[in-house]
Write a protein that holds these residues in place. Structure first.
Motif, PDB file in Angstrom:
ATOM      1  N   GLN A   1       0.665  -1.263  -0.050  1.00 56.70           N
ATOM      2  CA  GLN A   1      -0.089   0.132   0.022  1.00 56.70           C
ATOM      3  C   GLN A   1       0.679   1.421  -0.109  1.00 56.70           C
ATOM      4  OE1 GLN A   1      -3.975  -0.194   1.812  1.00 56.70           O
ATOM      5  NE2 GLN A   1      -3.226  -1.621   3.123  1.00 56.70           N
ATOM      6  N   ARG A   2       0.152   2.452  -0.148  1.00 57.91           N
ATOM      7  CA  ARG A   2       0.829   3.582  -0.345  1.00 57.91           C
ATOM      8  C   ARG A   2       1.927   3.933   0.915  1.00 57.91           C
ATOM      9  NH1 ARG A   2      -1.715   9.432  -1.594  1.00 57.91           N
ATOM     10  NH2 ARG A   2      -2.932   8.279  -2.991  1.00 57.91           N
ATOM     11  N   GLY A   3       3.225   4.057   0.708  1.00 56.04           N
ATOM     12  CA  GLY A   3       3.936   4.398   1.642  1.00 56.04           C
ATOM     13  C   GLY A   3       4.922   3.059   2.095  1.00 56.04           C
ATOM     14  N   TYR A   4       4.404   1.999   1.547  1.00 60.83           N
ATOM     15  CA  TYR A   4       5.008   0.841   2.097  1.00 60.83           C
ATOM     16  C   TYR A   4       5.848  -0.015   0.740  1.00 60.83           C
ATOM     17  CZ  TYR A   4       2.199   0.694   6.442  1.00 60.83           C
ATOM     18  OH  TYR A   4       1.823   0.927   7.572  1.00 60.83           O
ATOM     19  N   GLY A   5       6.776  -0.734   1.464  1.00 59.47           N
ATOM     20  CA  GLY A   5       7.507  -1.831   0.182  1.00 59.47           C
ATOM     21  C   GLY A   5       8.153  -0.972  -1.013  1.00 59.47           C
TER      22      GLY A   5
ATOM     23  N   PRO B   1       5.226   8.926  -1.288  1.00 57.49           N
ATOM     24  CA  PRO B   1       5.219  10.426  -0.937  1.00 57.49           C
ATOM     25  C   PRO B   1       5.805  10.731   0.085  1.00 57.49           C
ATOM     26  CG  PRO B   1       2.981  10.050  -1.204  1.00 57.49           C
ATOM     27  CD  PRO B   1       3.514   8.631  -1.476  1.00 57.49           C
ATOM     28  N   ASP B   2       6.564  11.942   0.552  1.00 57.09           N
ATOM     29  CA  ASP B   2       7.043  12.230   1.788  1.00 57.09           C
ATOM     30  C   ASP B   2       6.063  13.058   2.608  1.00 57.09           C
ATOM     31  OD1 ASP B   2       9.061  14.598   3.354  1.00 57.09           O
ATOM     32  OD2 ASP B   2       9.400  12.514   3.618  1.00 57.09           O
ATOM     33  N   ASP B   3       4.925  13.461   2.077  1.00 59.69           N
ATOM     34  CA  ASP B   3       3.851  14.559   2.619  1.00 59.69           C
ATOM     35  C   ASP B   3       2.933  13.821   3.528  1.00 59.69           C
ATOM     36  OD1 ASP B   3       2.285  16.490   3.281  1.00 59.69           O
ATOM     37  OD2 ASP B   3       2.238  17.561   1.178  1.00 59.69           O
ATOM     38  N   VAL B   4       2.899  14.263   4.680  1.00 59.57           N
ATOM     39  CA  VAL B   4       1.939  13.479   5.611  1.00 59.57           C
ATOM     40  C   VAL B   4       0.442  13.608   5.077  1.00 59.57           C
ATOM     41  CG1 VAL B   4       1.603  15.326   7.117  1.00 59.57           C
ATOM     42  CG2 VAL B   4       1.300  12.853   7.924  1.00 59.57           C
ATOM     43  N   ALA B   5       0.236  14.888   4.389  1.00 58.25           N
ATOM     44  CA  ALA B   5      -1.136  15.295   4.134  1.00 58.25           C
ATOM     45  C   ALA B   5      -1.804  14.169   2.694  1.00 58.25           C
ATOM     46  CB  ALA B   5      -1.205  16.819   3.278  1.00 58.25           C
TER      47      ALA B   5
ATOM     48  N   TYR C   1      11.593  -8.501   6.434  1.00 57.45           N
ATOM     49  CA  TYR C   1      10.850  -7.318   6.933  1.00 57.45           C
ATOM     50  C   TYR C   1      11.725  -6.098   7.278  1.00 57.45           C
ATOM     51  CZ  TYR C   1       6.156  -9.191   7.829  1.00 57.45           C
ATOM     52  OH  TYR C   1       5.049  -9.852   7.688  1.00 57.45           O
ATOM     53  N   THR C   2      13.025  -6.316   7.730  1.00 62.53           N
ATOM     54  CA  THR C   2      13.978  -5.217   8.037  1.00 62.53           C
ATOM     55  C   THR C   2      14.423  -4.692   6.612  1.00 62.53           C
ATOM     56  OG1 THR C   2      14.910  -6.277   9.837  1.00 62.53           O
ATOM     57  CG2 THR C   2      16.195  -4.637   8.866  1.00 62.53           C
ATOM     58  N   ALA C   3      14.534  -5.472   5.656  1.00 63.08           N
ATOM     59  CA  ALA C   3      15.059  -4.964   4.333  1.00 63.08           C
ATOM     60  C   ALA C   3      13.841  -4.011   3.602  1.00 63.08           C
ATOM     61  CB  ALA C   3      15.034  -6.158   3.420  1.00 63.08           C
ATOM     62  N   GLU C   4      12.496  -4.220   4.155  1.00 59.03           N
ATOM     63  CA  GLU C   4      11.398  -3.395   3.490  1.00 59.03           C
ATOM     64  C   GLU C   4      11.464  -2.038   4.324  1.00 59.03           C
ATOM     65  OE1 GLU C   4       9.578  -4.055   0.857  1.00 59.03           O
ATOM     66  OE2 GLU C   4      10.573  -5.823   0.627  1.00 59.03           O
TER      67      GLU C   4
ATOM     68  N   PRO D   1      15.030   3.560   1.284  1.00 60.92           N
ATOM     69  CA  PRO D   1      14.837   5.122   1.830  1.00 60.92           C
ATOM     70  C   PRO D   1      13.759   5.655   2.112  1.00 60.92           C
ATOM     71  CG  PRO D   1      16.338   4.436  -0.188  1.00 60.92           C
ATOM     72  CD  PRO D   1      15.612   3.333   0.108  1.00 60.92           C
ATOM     73  N   GLY D   2      13.517   6.353   3.074  1.00 60.27           N
ATOM     74  CA  GLY D   2      12.269   6.934   3.700  1.00 60.27           C
ATOM     75  C   GLY D   2      11.080   6.093   3.995  1.00 60.27           C
TER      76      GLY D   2
END
Length: 292
Positions: free
Chosen positions: A57-61, A66-70, A187-190, A194-195
């Protein structure tokens, strides 16, 4: 298992698939701090009935992060998976765990034409969960970690010393015998992309859920209109009773929002039920399906 990158609303998403594409699709939505590979324990037991499809899902893997919490509001996360269902062809059965349950509920409530059946494994509907969080009781106490995750820079704290605190949070107070060294390395690799840990945590930061301090109930919650939060399709809730993160009170009153609800509980499982007893979870799903 096969993998691919597909475009959803102009952004790349990484997808894992198990089974025969000619079978009915089952969309599998992971939670925190997992990724699409988290379904590898359960999916093989379901491929006799389903073509299993699991996105990061968005932000994963390996998906868009995107970096923006919004950009992590619930409506946006639901929109990603609505686009995926359009790509697959719906309506279809959706299964969610943990935060993936929040997206699955969002699809069932706000995009009901896309969801034919809803399966949740140790995940919560927003209304009963918010009530429990606001009451200032056991669920609020169990959920204080949410406030820690929401703190600015928490990703640095949780990633320090090879994710020492992240591993402790992930595996605290539950049966982690399923977590082999090889799995933990995956899991640690995921998390190490970066970010990525920051954007995973953004799900918590963007959420409107209010967490009371233990013994200090929140009494001025905004109204949560029942009619807008209804799950009208058949709904299966699979619950590991040993869960120390999500307590039974977090699902009290769920029938008010899901009139066609079936509950199946397992004593010898907890929050990580899909890893601990995948064959039993799969059988519970098959027993619930029409024609079982």
């Amino acid at each position: 298992m096969r993998t691919e990158i597909i475009d959803l609303n102009g952004h790349p998403f990484h997808i894992r698939r198990w089974g025969d594409p000619a079978k009915p699709p089952l969309l599998l939505l992971h939670g925190f701090p997992e990724y699409s590979g988290a379904w590898a324990d359960l999916a093989p037991y379901l491929t006799d009935r389903f073509h299993c499809i699991a996105p990061d899902q968005r932000g994963y893997g390996q998906s868009w992060a995107p970096d923006d919490v919004a950009l992590y509001r619930g409506s946006q996360l639901v929109g990603d998976m609505a686009a995926l269902i359009d790509h697959i062809g719906g309506p279809l059965t959706v299964m969610g765990h943990d935060w993936g349950a929040a997206v699955a509920y969002g699809l069932a409530m706000f995009r009901p034409k896309l969801v034919s059946r809803l399966i949740i494994a140790n995940g919560v509907h927003p209304a009963p969960f918010q009530r429990a969080l606001a009451a200032g009781g056991a669920q609020a106490e169990a959920s204080q970690y949410i406030l820690s995750l929401r703190r600015e820079g928490s990703e640095r704290y949780f990633s320090a010393n090879d994710f020492e605190k992240m591993k402790a949070l992930f595996l605290a107070r539950m049966n982690n015998a399923w977590m082999t060294p090889d799995k933990l390395a995956e899991y640690t690799a995921e998390w190490s992309r970066p970010g990525r840990l920051k954007t995973m945590i953004h799900w918590y930061r963007a959420s409107p859920l209010q967490v009371a301090a233990p013994g200090a109930p929140i009494t001025d919650l905004p109204e949560m209109p029942r009619e807008r939060l209804m799950v009208r399709c058949p709904h299966l809730l699979i619950w590991g009773r040993g869960d120390t993160a999500l307590l039974p009170e977090a699902t009290e009153g769920l029938e008010d929002f899901a009139p066609d609800l079936t509950r199946v509980e397992f004593e010898a499982a907890d929050h990580w039920i899909c890893h601990q007893i995948p064959q039993k979870v799969a059988q519970a799903i098959k027993d619930w399906l029409p024609g079982a």
